[in-house]
Design an enzyme around this catalytic site. Structure first.
Site, PDB file in Angstrom:
ATOM      1  N   HIS A 121      -2.831   6.692   3.437  1.00 47.28           N
ATOM      2  CA  HIS A 121      -1.402   6.911   3.640  1.00 47.28           C
ATOM      3  C   HIS A 121      -1.011   8.227   2.964  1.00 47.28           C
ATOM      4  CE1 HIS A 121      -1.248   3.078   5.373  1.00 47.28           C
ATOM      5  NE2 HIS A 121      -0.592   2.394   4.475  1.00 47.28           N
ATOM      6  N   CYS A 128       0.811  -1.224   0.000  1.00 53.52           N
ATOM      7  CA  CYS A 128       0.000   0.000   0.000  1.00 53.52           C
ATOM      8  C   CYS A 128       0.847   1.279   0.000  1.00 53.52           C
ATOM      9  CB  CYS A 128      -0.947   0.017   1.199  1.00 53.52           C
ATOM     10  SG  CYS A 128      -0.194  -0.428   2.767  1.00 53.52           S
TER      11      CYS A 128
END
Lengths: 344, 344, 344, 344
Positions: free
Chosen positions: C242, C150
């Protein structure tokens, strides 16, 4: 054909939510946006510090914001949604009603006035006809309906579902999200790794508004409900969703299973923004939780759980999305009710 | 000369707090540390994942951890502080008492047993003599005293202060910090931007332990207090400090001012870890707050505020540091009481 | 007609996201769910602790979970989405490929293997044909494609957009959400009022996977990109999304305006789950922000902002939804690419 | 005998910290408190909204606050600590210096002026003699010394420790606590479940102040250090403690072990508030963490960890308490340096 509507206080947190709800609304068409003098004349994109997690609708972004003044709002606008600070609302809202506008207001001023209907359509839609009394008394061409405070809206539908058992006393402790205080209402230094056991005049709102919402209207006068509510309000580090612990004593005995059934079967309203299921009841005692359950029914459902016998009476928890069901969505729903009942 | 003490379950969150409190303690000297089999034989530094914000005391760091077994603890250790998981405590604590050790335990097992004193020294120090009954009944050379659950400790001293007015019914809603569940008890996904309206068997602990703590001991038997407590427990995203909303109905009428005075004047104990002022009462209704007030009295004070008339009776808020006053500090305090009362 | 698909590791956090994405997917139909032995034989509702903020789709809830074993998956299932822990993935994924299943895997095992395509369809769709080499070498009837970690997916598309300027060195600091560690990966005690400046082998993944994703495939062999990436990874108290700070030095000079244009014009893919705009570029230097921007493009867009000259080269920030674009959505997208390229 | 000192801007967040540090300080005695006009004439208890987790010192609470005006401060006060907003500082600080007061200021105005020493005593104490130049040039009887910005203070000591290896380029990404923005600086709606990748002019401060702090002073002129710093600043949901990721390239080769040793051996200063160990270096790559390590050395230590080779050069993390080491403590330390060097 869609009703032309305006938003008073369109740049604030609730104003932004109102725009998100009204832009795609099949029955309404945004035709006016007002804000403080300093924003007047700017496009909405310039005037608003937009903080929602979807972009400003394009057509709204380019609209010109006007001052919050009846003379600045086009006269073909029929309905105004107001999310003004209560001190401002108190000053300017009556002028709009006088000038012929129908106002569905989220502001707290005037909520307990005898001739102002305080309405959650699924709970006390019939109170809307208090508008007849209001027009008689005030001589307004317009009209004013209010929705209750977000923390009140969260628990009143569950009480309404139990009302047939005879509500006597209620203790409610709230765990309220920071968005309820507006965008700048709670600083991060105040709330991270913390909780605040007091919120302005919030406790009073839960205690009084609930009596009015659960009261009865005979076509001429509103009688408050006898239920005695004691409230304790807390702010916690959660973005959206008010969670409430309720202890309730009823005249007739009431088992947890009966309470759950009464809540599940409590009818929703036949309005565009009403959820199919008004009160979602969880068996899992760890639910409802703000982050997981606040968006049920597009943020318009109430959820409940943890129903159990308490030392005297019953206790349970309930939750609602405070800026949707508890504020912007509540005002829109009242707008839909006004439309359905021929007040527009 | 300091009493030689040991910590059962020394690597856990409460065990670490116990070491922080016992290392500089003038009356106690750490002489034994136990943990699970997998840690036995390691130094404490190796065995513990130390998470406190001060380093491990050097002398403790180099101690060897033993298994949690009476045969592994030096016989010249007089007092054991236990912070074992209750399932483990249930199995092993009695063996230590049989082997002659006096145990001050924070574990929840056995707290409601007829012959086990459940003590907050400032509230019911006289219950400690239930140990005579316990020794008679169980034939133990050692003895076992328990402190209540952290959420119980938070509100019981305030009730004790009001007891002369005749406690009848109490509703309490808790906003509990994550540290109360142990280091790994609450995941971040569960609690960030959220709240959980249920904590295992916590509600039952508040409801039953309070009756025992406020009960009376006549030298032979303990009689539970008649107060009826209904509790609703919530976990919130706060590190330390349990905040509680209390609604209390008393037999005699009681004004907020009288309640405040009763709390302020409620005496502390003359023990090393007791704070000068047991209950700090705030006038500011926004206090107490977990982050601001949890360390009052070195984390051993209770704080209270928001005292006001409620629809029936009174309501107020109280707060305590859950791992200090509510767990490790509570056990140490009971150790001090055992020493003062000649049980060591 | 929809392709019959299965989910390996269906009860985990990413598995739940996969189900949310696959259930309404027009090209896929969920036909198999696997989990650990202890879940085999249970309905999905029984086996999964469902934590999404929408209910389990009814048809999925009643499906029976099987063990994660090729013999337990119906042979008419063509495509398997795998979100197994990498230690499990390493052991069982090859067996599925051998047994003829095509696997789109989010697990980290094998990502850097020479003959396993590591793919972000909008960036290096042509690498998918490495499957020909894979089948030759491994003799598999099935096939295995991986999506990157990710944190890698978040910044690589922005680098790809700048690649024509000659990527030389990159420093990237990540601010990663807790959901990236799985539901139980980060405890609340670890992260509330805190940040952790290290995440397992995460830095290595950013540094190596980026070279493979930006590498070139000539139909026979994959050549890694020369870019040198230095990464520093942090966990922060955010649920999803993120955020990354990137410092990049390019061979050719590159102005912030050119970089912004290159990102805005970087093409998306013509696949069902690809967003219309792959990289949203903000002018406001305070954006992107995790809570506001993680759901852009249904959680499949990358967003960027704060592009400015740095002491050497350029710096900017980028953000992606780590469990959508960075995990479940990434695997589904690879499934769509496999379908489009005739591998199913 | 203690030096009589005053605090300019005593009611603000840093002002409150200053009072906490100065009240028990053996070398200083609080003799004057100033704030804005609206607070003048009130007691400090009335004027300040005190938010620290220890009560206002009694003697300070009853002091009368004066306006921030040289005529209102007793002339026997020798040293003033200033934590004024920079726009205010710019206007009023020079007047105090002219009037003969020595000012140790945390405000950002003037920090980069040629004749104003910007000092971290453990790093560049010799710059204090720039005050001779300052007095010559400005004709002040008083004097002005500044401490750098909190985010600059966090990483500059670690760079200073590596300076012998020849600093060339530095990339630094910061994860900054909300207290750095003052009590009302960051709203909870902005930061819960979020991060903001930009802080006003913060990046510029890191980039320029570091060059001045690491510069050399030959008794007449200050030469900036050649190091090129590129900074990227983020706000995260943490109360106190700035964490920074540093990538550094040095002229001479430097191993992680050498860097760790250089940091550990970097000397502290012999001043009251300097910690014994200036830079605490952790082996555990998950440290330092804000909540666990911000209070090391009474909040005056820097901590570092995660030192490893990066693609070019070295990378590591460092942390300091932003309102202690980074603001109030930094100003107090400069006051101690002024005293030691005979400027009072």
């Amino acid at each position: 054909m869609a009703v032309r509507v305006g938003v008073l206080g369109a740049t604030g947190a609730v104003g932004q939510r109102l725009i998100q709800l009204l832009d795609p609304h099949p029955e309404f068409e945004i035709a006016a946006l007002t804000a403080s003098e300093s924003s007047a004349g700017k496009t909405y994109r310039q005037a608003a510090k937009w903080r929602a997690n979807s972009p400003i609708p394009d057509d709204v972004a380019s609209m010109t914001v006007s001052a919050t003044d009846p003379d600045e709002v086009p006269s073909d606008v029929d309905l105004l949604f107001s999310s003004l600070p209560s001190s401002v609302g108190e000053t300017v809202e009556p002028g709009f009603c006088e000038a012929g506008y129908v106002v569905s207001s989220n502001s707290s001023n005037g909520r307990m006035d005898d001739d102002i209907p305080l309405v959650i359509p699924e709970v006390n839609a019939d109170h809307i006809d208090l508008l007849e009394v209001q027009r008689d008394e005030r001589g307004w061409d317009g009209a004013m309906v209010k929705n209750p405070n977000c923390s009140t809206i969260t628990f009143v539908p569950t009480l309404a579902a139990l009302e047939e058992y005879g509500l006597e006393t209620v203790h409610v402790a709230t765990l309220q999200a920071v968005s309820g205080a507006g965008y700048d209402g709670v600083t991060s230094m105040e709330i991270i790794d913390n909780a605040i056991p007091h919120i302005g005049s919030e406790e009073d709102k839960l205690e009084t508004e609930s009596k009015k919402l659960l009261g009865s209207f005979d076509g001429a006068e509103l009688t408050l409900n006898d239920v005695e509510v004691g409230a304790s309000c807390n702010r916690i580090p959660t973005i959206d969703g008010h969670l409430e612990n309720v202890f309730v004593e009823t005249a007739e005995e009431l088992s947890p299973a009966e309470a759950a059934e009464a809540m599940r079967e409590y009818p929703s309203a036949d309005l565009h923004s009403s959820p199919d299921q008004l009160i979602e009841v969880f068996e899992d005692p760890e639910r409802p939780q703000p982050r997981l359950d606040r968006t049920l029914g597009n943020g318009m459902s109430i959820s409940a759980g943890g129903i159990r016998e308490s030392t005297f009476g019953l206790q349970y928890n309930c939750l609602a999305h405070n800026t949707m069901r508890g504020a912007a969505g509540a005002s829109v729903l009242n707008g839909e009710l006004l439309l359905e009942n021929g007040y527009l």
